[in-house]
Design an enzyme around this catalytic site. Structure first.
Site, PDB file in Angstrom:
ATOM      1  CE1 TYR A   1      -1.082   4.275 -20.467  1.00  0.00           C
ATOM      2  CE2 TYR A   1      -1.176   2.140 -19.367  1.00  0.00           C
ATOM      3  CZ  TYR A   1      -1.678   3.043 -20.292  1.00  0.00           C
ATOM      4  OH  TYR A   1      -2.774   2.706 -21.046  1.00  0.00           O
TER       5      TYR A   1
ATOM      6  CG  HIS B   1       4.714  12.488 -21.833  1.00  0.00           C
ATOM      7  ND1 HIS B   1       5.850  13.130 -21.383  1.00  0.00           N
ATOM      8  CD2 HIS B   1       4.167  11.899 -20.726  1.00  0.00           C
ATOM      9  CE1 HIS B   1       5.981  12.936 -20.083  1.00  0.00           C
ATOM     10  NE2 HIS B   1       4.980  12.193 -19.663  1.00  0.00           N
TER      11      HIS B   1
ATOM     12  CG  ASN C   1       3.374   6.105 -13.760  1.00  0.00           C
ATOM     13  OD1 ASN C   1       3.190   5.239 -14.608  1.00  0.00           O
ATOM     14  ND2 ASN C   1       2.503   6.371 -12.806  1.00  0.00           N
TER      15      ASN C   1
ATOM     16  CG  ASN D   1       5.859  11.465 -13.310  1.00  0.00           C
ATOM     17  OD1 ASN D   1       6.429  11.904 -12.314  1.00  0.00           O
ATOM     18  ND2 ASN D   1       4.634  11.828 -13.647  1.00  0.00           N
TER      19      ASN D   1
ATOM     20  CE1 TYR E   1      -1.905   9.060 -22.879  1.00  0.00           C
ATOM     21  CE2 TYR E   1      -2.259   6.704 -23.081  1.00  0.00           C
ATOM     22  CZ  TYR E   1      -2.470   7.889 -22.415  1.00  0.00           C
ATOM     23  OH  TYR E   1      -3.251   7.914 -21.282  1.00  0.00           O
TER      24      TYR E   1
END
Length: 194
Positions: free
Chosen positions: A68, A22, A70, A116, A17
């Site tokens: 993560y 994001h 969320n 989120n 990631y």
């Protein structure tokens, strides 16, 4: 004017990631830590990477949740509750689909806008949404069905350079943000051109 005591950079953990759209918020906090010459270190108690520096005699804590996206609120609430940091003394840096790459905006309060990470932070802070946000523009893919792959993808070089420039702009107004002079910081940051 409330001085900022906690700056959070949102992202997802793991090498797959890194450098994704994001993770723009996490990138901001990494760059801030580097500028302040502090090291982000893993802290299981707060479910994230943390650091601390002093600004005008006040402690400013940095946090990149390693949950993560969320579950970001778990990390933010753990640190904020332990140090008794109120929502209005928190700045959350995050990626923003509704702004083009190269644009950064400050905002206080509001909803989660489908993000989120913000949704979970609001929930974990007891439905208090009065924290400040640094919205780092990443653009929108044009179709809601494409959003997930878009935000989890890496930006092309030209887009990434614009994001980097917006982070530089935001770092430039940070002294005003830390002092609680959001009106001045917003005027300066919002007048920047991508």
């Amino acid at each position: 004017m409330t001085a900022i005591q906690l700056i959070v950079g949102l992202g997802n953990p793991g090498p797959e990631y890194e450098q994704t759209r994001h993770n723009a918020g996490a990138l901001f906090v990494e760059r801030l830590a580097s500028a302040q010459r502090v090291s982000l270190t893993a802290d299981k108690k707060y479910f994230g990477l943390t650091a601390k520096f002093s600004h005008q005699g006040n402690d400013v804590r940095l946090l990149i949740p390693t949950t993560y996206m969320n579950r970001s609120g778990q990390s933010v609430a753990a640190l904020a509750n332990f140090f008794r940091i109120k929502p209005e003394a928190i700045l959350v840096a995050h990626d923003e689909l509704d702004l083009p790459p190269g644009v950064a905006k400050l905002k206080r309060g509001g909803g989660h806008g489908g993000h989120n990470g913000l949704r979970d932070i609001i929930a974990q802070l007891g439905n208090q949404n009065d924290f400040h946000r640094l919205r780092l523009g990443i653009g929108h893919p044009g179709d809601a069905k494409l959003v997930s792959n878009f935000v989890l993808g890496r930006a092309p070089r030209a887009e990434q350079e614009k994001l980097d420039a917006s982070i530089d702009f935001a770092l430039g107004v940070l002294p005003d943000v830390l002092a609680g002079d959001f009106a001045k910081a917003m005027r300066e940051l919002h007048s920047q051109k991508a």
